[in-house]
Design an enzyme around this catalytic site. Sequence first.
Site, short mmCIF file in Angstrom:
data_model
loop_
_atom_site.label_atom_id
_atom_site.label_comp_id
_atom_site.label_asym_id
_atom_site.label_seq_id
_atom_site.Cartn_x
_atom_site.Cartn_y
_atom_site.Cartn_z
N GLU A 13 -5.82 0.36 9.67
CA GLU A 13 -7.05 1.08 9.39
C GLU A 13 -8.16 0.58 10.30
O GLU A 13 -9.31 0.94 10.15
CB GLU A 13 -7.44 0.96 7.91
CG GLU A 13 -7.75 -0.45 7.47
CD GLU A 13 -9.05 -0.50 6.69
OE1 GLU A 13 -9.08 0.07 5.59
OE2 GLU A 13 -10.02 -1.09 7.19
N CYS B 262 -3.84 0.38 3.38
CA CYS B 262 -2.96 -0.77 3.54
C CYS B 262 -1.48 -0.41 3.52
O CYS B 262 -0.62 -1.28 3.61
CB CYS B 262 -3.25 -1.80 2.46
SG CYS B 262 -4.97 -2.30 2.41
N HIS C 237 1.96 -6.00 -2.05
CA HIS C 237 0.68 -5.98 -1.32
C HIS C 237 -0.30 -6.98 -1.95
O HIS C 237 -0.33 -7.15 -3.16
CB HIS C 237 0.10 -4.57 -1.31
CG HIS C 237 -1.26 -4.52 -0.67
ND1 HIS C 237 -1.47 -4.96 0.62
CD2 HIS C 237 -2.47 -4.13 -1.14
CE1 HIS C 237 -2.76 -4.84 0.92
NE2 HIS C 237 -3.39 -4.34 -0.14
#
Lengths: 357, 134
Positions: free
Chosen positions: A92, A124, A247
Amino acid sequence: MNRATADVALMRPELPVGIVGYGAYIPRYRIRAEAISRVWHGDQDGGAPIAQKSVPGPDEDVITMSIEAAANALRRSGVAARDVRAVWVGSESHPYAVKPTGTIVAEALGIANATLAADLEFACKAGTEAMQAATALVGSGMAPYALAIGMDTAQGRPGDALEQSAAAGGAAFLMGAGDEAIALLEGAYSFVSDTPDFWRRADQPYPSHGHRFTGEPAYFTHIIGAARALMGAMGLTPSDFSAAIFHQPNSKYPRRVAKQLGFTAAQIAEGLLAPEIGNCYAGSSPLGLARVLDKAQPGDRILIVSFGSGAGSDALVYHVTDRIDDARRRAPSTDDYLARKQFVDYATYARWRGKIR
Amino acid sequence: MSLARHWRLRDQRYRLEGTACDDCGTIQFPPRPLCPNCRSRTLSPHPLDGRGQLISYTVLYQAPAGFEAQIPYAVGIVELGEGPRLTAMLTDVDLDALQIGMSLEMTIRKLRSDGDDGVIQYGYKFRPVQFEGA
Ligand SMILES: [Zn+2]
């Protein structure tokens, strides 16, 4: 051929595909979370979930960091650069809004010209999205090797809680035929929905978040949804895995989601890097996977589940092969990069990161 | 450096691609059409391995346009293990840790950027060898 109806949930390539090389990258610099919170909130303690985070040097960005991670992946694989037919970079924080990161990475590695190259964006999740695409390209027989990179130099608005965790780093994975793999893909599953938990409008330098959406409806729903569906379709339970990576927007969420899914603290320990370096966004779960591969033994089974705001998760199951021992020695380990650290103060950090304009 | 010139030189900037003389084996950087050692005109592209040592350096506290964000930084003369010498910016090093003779390795970094809307130029820099044996 009833595969479409027999196991509709499971995603798996026609041909066996796996990771044939991997490489990590973390910049040299760190800033302590307290150095950030002191500037904005006075010298109070206790609030920061992350001790320190990685900071890119003034001459680093997603392109330079991707080049080093991918060079490490190529070195581990022993594959000639010209045999790589795709360079997909999930991030990103691509340096350009228009001009692909992938072409510069491909050129620097000697992969260009006969290759696909593109940048993927999904907060993400962009790194694991690239892994899924690279797997599909190889698994369809269109290419012998495809490179997938998850890399970020994430930024939070100065003073925002995100600034304490938004970090820099990531990993690259070279996908190739299953019989050359150090980790064979056994199955994958992706799960997305329209959820307004976090966003950044075009032309805005910093992201915004929908506070009440960030936890349960976003992170937990998608990771649990993807992980449960994948394990269910494959007939696996948490005890079948030697390690799992989730994550890591902070240190707390991955621990809590692991517990909810039935994984132990020991199963997620090796892949949990957020306490050391913060949240590397698209590089977060890929970097966790790189560290797990650094330590893996043949026969290990690994689960990786990303999460990207907006929102979605990719879940992938890998089975480590006996090629791992040879491969891991050929490039610096994730721990090598973790141990290389130089702390900077807030003034230096702010200048390098363009927070003073 | 102009956009066109940087683009033309990307093989040497990105991959440290020099030439190797097919007749005497000497390696050149930047690439040459004529071997300075034996005058041969048969040279092949040769990507250098990027390992070398620091011969001399200077620290810059004032930078030309496009390099402002990086000051202070060092520029060094590097002698590559394969022979050629070149001048390059040094990175990932504390300026007071620089030492003549230290072992260096090539890394690709942002060299400069033309304001907020111009192109970003990437290319080789050198840094202390990061991980021995890797
Ligand atoms: Zn010659």
